[in-house]
Design a protein around this motif. Structure first.
Motif, PDB file in Angstrom:
ATOM      1  N   PHE A   1       0.681  -1.101  -0.109  1.00 48.70           N
ATOM      2  CA  PHE A   1       0.241   0.521   0.191  1.00 48.70           C
ATOM      3  C   PHE A   1       0.840   1.114   0.036  1.00 48.70           C
ATOM      4  CE2 PHE A   1      -2.111  -3.083   2.463  1.00 48.70           C
ATOM      5  CZ  PHE A   1      -3.701  -3.240   1.318  1.00 48.70           C
ATOM      6  N   SER A   2       0.418   2.478  -1.119  1.00 47.56           N
ATOM      7  CA  SER A   2       1.192   3.302  -0.879  1.00 47.56           C
ATOM      8  C   SER A   2       1.024   4.305   0.459  1.00 47.56           C
ATOM      9  CB  SER A   2       0.823   4.240  -1.881  1.00 47.56           C
ATOM     10  OG  SER A   2      -0.996   4.413  -2.410  1.00 47.56           O
ATOM     11  N   ARG A   3       1.874   5.038   1.003  1.00 50.58           N
ATOM     12  CA  ARG A   3       1.806   5.814   1.792  1.00 50.58           C
ATOM     13  C   ARG A   3       1.250   7.199   1.555  1.00 50.58           C
ATOM     14  NH1 ARG A   3       8.273   6.576   3.911  1.00 50.58           N
ATOM     15  NH2 ARG A   3       8.396   4.767   4.378  1.00 50.58           N
ATOM     16  N   ASP A   4       0.791   8.004   2.858  1.00 47.76           N
ATOM     17  CA  ASP A   4      -0.130   8.618   2.644  1.00 47.76           C
ATOM     18  C   ASP A   4       0.511  10.145   2.592  1.00 47.76           C
ATOM     19  OD1 ASP A   4      -2.221  11.166   3.109  1.00 47.76           O
ATOM     20  OD2 ASP A   4      -2.538  10.329   4.961  1.00 47.76           O
ATOM     21  N   PRO A   5       0.131  10.313   1.550  1.00 52.02           N
ATOM     22  CA  PRO A   5       1.225  12.257   0.858  1.00 52.02           C
ATOM     23  C   PRO A   5       0.913  13.441   2.704  1.00 52.02           C
ATOM     24  CG  PRO A   5      -0.775  11.760  -0.768  1.00 52.02           C
ATOM     25  CD  PRO A   5      -0.936  10.342  -0.010  1.00 52.02           C
ATOM     26  N   ARG A   6      -0.319  12.621   2.799  1.00 52.18           N
ATOM     27  CA  ARG A   6      -0.692  14.185   2.952  1.00 52.18           C
ATOM     28  C   ARG A   6       0.284  13.986   4.639  1.00 52.18           C
ATOM     29  NH1 ARG A   6      -7.299  12.872   4.247  1.00 52.18           N
ATOM     30  NH2 ARG A   6      -5.761  10.829   4.703  1.00 52.18           N
ATOM     31  N   GLN A   7       1.048  13.268   5.034  1.00 52.33           N
ATOM     32  CA  GLN A   7       1.925  13.590   6.700  1.00 52.33           C
ATOM     33  C   GLN A   7       3.186  13.246   6.174  1.00 52.33           C
ATOM     34  OE1 GLN A   7       0.706   9.742   8.568  1.00 52.33           O
ATOM     35  NE2 GLN A   7      -1.135   9.404   7.178  1.00 52.33           N
ATOM     36  N   ASP A   8       3.815  13.842   4.553  1.00 52.13           N
ATOM     37  CA  ASP A   8       5.269  13.366   4.456  1.00 52.13           C
ATOM     38  C   ASP A   8       6.288  14.486   5.400  1.00 52.13           C
ATOM     39  OD1 ASP A   8       4.573  11.439   2.655  1.00 52.13           O
ATOM     40  OD2 ASP A   8       4.517  13.133   0.608  1.00 52.13           O
TER      41      ASP A   8
END
Length: 427
Positions: free
Chosen positions: A99-106
């Motif tokens: 699963f890809s990481r949530d970009p909102r918390q990079d």
């Protein structure tokens, strides 16, 4: 120069094996902890005192009681590290790779990589099970720490309540489905609120580390149990993968329930930290443990139902991970509940039998010493006398005397614990 009185006493005792050491004076044991059995009409003091070291009569404090407790702490440390590593490996192979990481918390703190979380957790385990007890060895519990504990628990009540609010406003009180709910990765106000709740829930697991720090500073090593260390150590790394890849939806139900339980739990700790005046009102402790077990049953049911419904928006790898950890915690909490509230007599009987095995004269020594406030045959933390490493007058020497005093302290503390539970109506 004339030798000191302490040196003279020690030398005389070694030459005459039939001579018992005199009871320790008040000055010698003014720092020794007292085990009060006032509720049972008994009082035994100064089981932890000082042990003569060297030929100059110098004395060094010796901690007798924590020996067995620290052995159990070592077991907790091993399993804490193992379970943390296992959860990290599972998260990397089964979640991070699929699963890809949530970009909102990079750019959020600790969200770039799981390794800082893993490193901090290992430092926690080693700190509370090895470094902390080693630093506290030979020291008294930190004084005047109660006000800090009160403030800490008050903060935890408020912090956990705030996380519950975020989870509710992020979805669980405004339209989330309890049967199947996919994660919303958008920037909508509701999705952002749920993201914030998930992150602060993850961050709260580091704040929970302070619980164990207080146990170390108070030298309450018996509370650093397998359940306690495993629970505190594997949660941060598990939550990292959950928050990084699924910061919303079905899997956040666990965070909602757990945060609510923490509100109740830290309210109990807050009241307990206020001192003896509040303790008669803490009869509901065993119901708190029951609430924790109900929590895991609900989380299990909520996750297992996905096996019987079509819910493609919820990753099965994450939900079954939650199932596995919940089942393990349910077993550990149930075992704790059984040992605490169903088998206290068996535990007490086991301690008495252990005392008889270690030293047949221990119980008679204790009964003789109770009337005087000190244990007969135990002076300055040393039981009996030793001649050429052999037993004198039926009293063990060498390594055995530590086990004798250790078992005595454990038995006495258990007596006091059972008496307290009886007064609070917990049994």
């Amino acid at each position: 120069m004339a030798p000191s009185s302490t040196t003279t006493t020690t030398t005389t005792t070694a030459r005459n094996p039939t001579t018992r050491k005199p009871p320790p004076t008040e000055a010698e044991n003014k720092d020794g902890p007292a085990f009060s059995l006032a509720s049972m009409g008994l009082r035994v003091e100064h089981l932890n005192g000082t042990e003569a070291r060297g030929g100059n009569g110098s004395q060094k404090p010796v901690d007798v009681f924590p020996i067995k407790r620290l052995a159990k702490v070592g077991v907790s440390a091993k399993w804490g590290i193992i379970m943390t590593t296992v959860n990290m490996v599972y998260g990397h192979l089964m979640v991070g790779r699929h699963f890809s990481r949530d970009p909102r918390q990079d750019q959020w703190m600790l969200m770039q990589s799981p390794f800082p979380t893993y490193f901090l957790t290992i430092c926690y385990v080693l700190g509370v099970t090895w470094l902390g007890p080693k630093i506290m060895e030979g020291r008294e519990p930190v004084p005047k720490i109660r006000p800090i504990m009160v403030l800490y628990n008050l903060f935890q009540v408020g912090f956990s309540a705030y996380i519950v609010y975020l989870f509710l406003m992020g979805g669980w009180a405004v339209g989330y489905s309890f049967q199947c709910q996919a994660c919303d990765f958008s920037n909508s106000p509701q999705a952002t609120t749920m993201l914030q709740g998930s992150y602060w829930y993850y961050f709260s697991k580091f704040v929970d580390f302070i619980d164990t720090l207080f146990f170390v500073l108070n030298k309450k090593y018996e509370h650093i149990s397998l359940l306690h260390v495993v629970h505190h150590s594997l949660m941060p790394i598990s939550m990292w993968y959950g928050v990084r890849h699924q910061p919303g939806g079905h899997v956040t139900f666990m965070g909602l329930l757990n945060s609510f339980v923490h509100v109740v739990m830290y309210t109990y700790y807050l009241l307990a930290a206020m001192g003896p005046r509040v303790r008669p009102y803490l009869w509901w402790k065993k119901y708190l443990t029951s609430l924790q077990m109900v929590q895991f049953v609900l989380v299990l049911a909520h996750s297992v139902q996905l096996a019987f419904v079509d819910c493609p928006g919820v990753p099965w790898r994450v939900s079954w991970w939650i199932c596995g950890n919940s089942l393990m915690f349910l077993f550990l909490f149930a075992n704790f509940y059984r040992q605490s509230y169903f088998n206290p007599d068996k535990e007490f009987s086991h301690s008495i039998q252990s005392a008889k095995i270690v030293s047949p004269t221990l119980l008679s020594d204790l009964s003789n010493g109770i009337s005087n406030g000190v244990s007969s045959g135990i002076s300055n933390g040393v039981s009996g006398s030793e001649v050429n490493g052999k037993v004198s007058n039926g009293t063990p020497s060498g390594g055995s005397r530590r086990r004798v005093a250790d078992t005595a302290c454990e038995t006495l503390q258990l007596c006091e614990k059972m008496a307290l539970k009886s007064r609070l109506g917990a049994i």
